[in-house]
Design an enzyme around this catalytic site. Structure first.
Site, PDB file in Angstrom:
ATOM      1  CG  ASN A 275      -2.992  -7.363  -1.049  1.00 30.71           C
ATOM      2  OD1 ASN A 275      -3.331  -8.729  -1.040  1.00 30.71           O
ATOM      3  ND2 ASN A 275      -1.946  -7.083  -0.247  1.00 30.71           N
TER       4      ASN A 275
ATOM      5  CB  CYS B  21      -7.262  -2.142  -0.948  1.00 30.54           C
ATOM      6  SG  CYS B  21      -6.113  -1.018   0.034  1.00 30.54           S
TER       7      CYS B  21
ATOM      8  CD  GLU C 185     -10.037  -3.991   2.078  1.00 31.91           C
ATOM      9  OE1 GLU C 185      -9.214  -3.982   1.269  1.00 31.91           O
ATOM     10  OE2 GLU C 185      -9.897  -3.738   3.247  1.00 31.91           O
TER      11      GLU C 185
ATOM     12  CB  CYS D 153      -6.857   1.652   3.936  1.00 31.05           C
ATOM     13  SG  CYS D 153      -7.283   1.989   2.364  1.00 31.05           S
TER      14      CYS D 153
END
Ligand code: THU
Length: 129
Positions: free
Chosen positions: A44, A55, A57, A88
């Protein structure tokens, strides 16, 4: 040899050291395995203008796609919280663009936990190509 879930989690943990999270102090690391056997990491990256935070990911996905890789097998996600950190909603949608069934490997207080995007994000949004 195929990369194990444990190895992928450990790569995500190593990457997490580079997380830039001075505002939340919640560090996240991700490691994305592609069909060709490559691993793309992400962390992040926060910003003084909070809403610009990205984020871990999505950093991993965007790194992979920008290097020409779009076939994803699994993604490991860890956080400094030490408990299961699910992707998320925004990251689920971004993953869904490339695979509706990618395996998701999490760690909960040292134990590996597996799920997949089919379960976490059924019926995502997709435009016809
Ligand atoms: N964060 C991620 O990196 N991935 C997620 O799926 C959830 C949240 C980050 C964003 C922010 O830097 C911090 O965690 C706290 O929300």
């Amino acid at each position: 040899m195929a990369i194990s879930d444990r190895e992928l989690i450990d790569i995500a943990k190593k990457a997490m050291e580079n997380a830039y999270a001075p505002y939340s102090n919640f560090r996240v690391g991700a490691a994305l395995l592609t069909k060709s056997g490559k691993v793309f990491t992400g962390v992040n990256v926060e910003n003084s203008s909070y809403g610009l935070t990205m984020c871990a990911e999505r950093v991993a996905v965007f790194k992979a796609v920008s290097e020409g890789e779009r076939d994803f097998i699994k993604i490991a996600i860890v956080s400094s919280g030490g408990e299961k950190t699910y992707p998320c909603g925004a990251c689920r949608q971004v993953l869904y663009e490339f695979s509706d069934s990618i395996e998701i490997i999490l760690e909960d207080r040292g134990k590996i936990f597996k799920t997949d995007l089919k379960k976490l994000f059924p019926e995502g949004f997709r435009l016809k190509k």
